[in-house]
Design an enzyme around this catalytic site. Structure first.
Site, PDB file in Angstrom:
ATOM      1  N   ASN A  23       5.190  -2.018   5.834  1.00 54.68           N
ATOM      2  CA  ASN A  23       4.544  -3.008   4.973  1.00 54.68           C
ATOM      3  C   ASN A  23       5.133  -4.408   5.123  1.00 54.68           C
ATOM      4  OD1 ASN A  23       2.758  -1.122   3.995  1.00 54.68           O
ATOM      5  ND2 ASN A  23       3.919  -0.683   2.139  1.00 54.68           N
ATOM      6  N   ARG A  93      -6.364  -1.478   6.072  1.00 57.02           N
ATOM      7  CA  ARG A  93      -6.601  -2.558   5.108  1.00 57.02           C
ATOM      8  C   ARG A  93      -5.830  -3.832   5.453  1.00 57.02           C
ATOM      9  NH1 ARG A  93      -9.299  -1.843   0.690  1.00 57.02           N
ATOM     10  NH2 ARG A  93      -8.447  -3.805  -0.063  1.00 57.02           N
ATOM     11  N   CYS A 117      -6.367   3.414   3.206  1.00 55.86           N
ATOM     12  CA  CYS A 117      -6.271   4.530   2.259  1.00 55.86           C
ATOM     13  C   CYS A 117      -7.350   4.418   1.188  1.00 55.86           C
ATOM     14  CB  CYS A 117      -4.909   4.533   1.558  1.00 55.86           C
ATOM     15  SG  CYS A 117      -3.540   5.067   2.579  1.00 55.86           S
ATOM     16  N   ASP A 307       4.135   3.401  -4.381  1.00 54.38           N
ATOM     17  CA  ASP A 307       4.229   4.177  -3.142  1.00 54.38           C
ATOM     18  C   ASP A 307       5.254   5.307  -3.217  1.00 54.38           C
ATOM     19  OD1 ASP A 307       2.228   2.809  -1.868  1.00 54.38           O
ATOM     20  OD2 ASP A 307       3.531   1.596  -0.605  1.00 54.38           O
ATOM     21  N   ILE A 329      -0.884   0.759 -11.100  1.00 52.96           N
ATOM     22  CA  ILE A 329      -1.245  -0.167 -10.015  1.00 52.96           C
ATOM     23  C   ILE A 329      -2.636   0.141  -9.449  1.00 52.96           C
ATOM     24  CG2 ILE A 329      -0.532  -1.158  -7.804  1.00 52.96           C
ATOM     25  CD1 ILE A 329       1.467  -1.713 -10.018  1.00 52.96           C
TER      26      ILE A 329
END
EC number: 2.5.1.7
Length: 419
Positions: A23, A93, A117, A307, A329
């Site tokens: 990320n 994404r 996802c 996550d 979230i």
């Protein structure tokens, strides 16, 4: 299609080397578009999403060279295409992160609406609204975001309606080359955002407030390439720590970043783990004990990371006591729960909260990965389930974990990849 076959494993033991953060690597690779000279990124994990990012950059005309040992060189000298096509964007994404850099440097960008996802509506409107405030003209038609600006983007005062990592990153990159000062308020504070900001600063950007909720960017006319090392993956680190806790083992994560994992470490300590840290390592020792149940509520950084939610569902499924896990979230992020119930877990969903009654053991089963972190939780569950567990659709896992079966094998787990 690949799958993982997992047998009940002994307590995990040994050292595991943590990879670079997916990320952080993805936005940093996209930032290469901003640089006028060669840009070299190191500690890049060998993952499907990284491969997709490199394909996207090549599709735009950039020269992308894999130098080996996790190093990638990007040259934009011949970049002459400004469209990120659906067949690449649909699988990842993070492709939306090419929008800000293309628009800031070249004044034009066509980016397909993203995939990735399937964990709820992650709207791109925050990205688009911020860019419009900086002077971009944007229309969405035929499945594409079409963005244009005459001359340079203009500095703007942007207040984010909600905390968004991706939108903060996109606007940060765009603002680096804008004319004048941009202020981003209610900015995401995640370590990966900090890593991107530090990379941009190394390229010549003028950014203050890094790590706070207010970022100030004084735009510059050009950015240069640099050599930049991606931060360690805090979610991979956390996943291995939870796996060790669930198996009542003792492991050490090397090349890690303890400072980025404080909320996770605190919850593992609440669960009964003895944790020791150094500058770049974390050791967890359960001393053979069963974990204790811990309540979790996900929140933007520095809160508990969404996550890591699925992994703690497994920990609580096997812990002493009852716990609740509340997801704030993303909606639709409990898709691992029905699979864990198939393995014998005692769980119940009430809205955005999962109520978990800890039990002594799970049973092996054939289960299906639905998204990246859900798939990690199923692998962890398989390590402690009686009998054999088969995890299907592990292409999700390959998007975010580098050589996961090899790393688990190195800790004594019985995990094998099969066709």
């Amino acid at each position: 299609m690949d799958k993982l076959t997992i047998q009940a494993s002994p307590p995990l033991a040994g050292d595991v080397i943590i990879s670079g953060a997916k990320n952080a690597a993805l936005p940093i690779l996209m930032a290469g578009v901003l640089a006028e000279t060669d840009f070299v990124v190191s500690n890049v994990p060998n993952l499907r999403d990284v491969t997709t990012s490199c394909k996207l950059l090549r599709c735009l005309g950039a020269e992308v060279t894999e130098l080996g040992d996790g190093q990638i060189r990007i040259s934009t000298t011949n970049l002459n295409e400004f469209c990120a096509p659906y067949d690449l964007v649909k699988t990842m994404r993070a492709s939306i992160l090419i929008l800000g850099p293309l628009l800031a440097r070249y004044g034009t960008a066509d980016v397909s609406l993203p995939g990735g996802c399937a964990i709820g509506a992650r709207p791109v409107n925050l990205h688009l609204h911020g860019l419009e405030m900086m002077g971009a003209k944007i229309e969405v038609k035929e499945g594409y975001i079409k963005a244009r600006v005459d001359g340079r983007l203009k500095g703007a005062h942007i207040f984010m309606d909600m905390v968004s990592v991706g939108a903060t990153e996109n606007l940060l990159m765009a603002a680096a080359l804008a004319d004048g000062e941009t202020v981003i308020e209610n900015a995401a504070r995640e370590p990966e955002v900090i890593d991107l900001a530090n990379c941009l600063i190394a390229m010549g950007a003028k950014i203050t407030g890094v790590g706070s909720a207010t970022l100030r960017i004084q735009g510059v006319e050009r950015l240069q390439g640099c050599n930049y090392r991606v931060m360690p993956d805090r979610i991979e680190t956390g996943s291995f720590l939870v796996a060790a806790a669930v198996t009542r083992g003792r492991i050490r994560c090397l090349k890690a970043d303890p400072a980025s994992l404080e909320s996770v470490i605190a919850k593992l300590e609440d669960a009964g783990a003895k944790i020791t840290t150094g500058e770049d390592w974390i050791e967890l020792d359960m001393q053979g004990k069963r974990p204790k149940a811990v309540n979790i509520k996900t929140a933007p950084y520095p809160g508990f990371p969404t996550d890591m939610q699925a992994q703690f569902c497994v920990l609580n499924a096997l812990a002493q006591g009852t716990a609740t896990i509340t997801e704030t979230i993303f909606e639709n992020r409990f898709m691992h729960v029905p699979e864990l119930i198939r393995m014998g877990a005692t769980m119940e969903l009430e809205g955005n909260t999962c109520i978990i009654q800890g039990i002594e053991s799970l049973s092996g089963a054939q289960v299906m990965a639905t998204d990246l972190r859900a798939s990690a939780s199923l692998v962890i569950a398989g390590l402690v389930a009686d009998g054999k567990t088969i995890v299907d659709r592990i292409y999700h896992l390959d998007r975010g974990y580098e050589h996961i079966e090899n790393k688990f094998q190195g800790l004594g787990a019985q995990v094998v990849r099969t066709q």
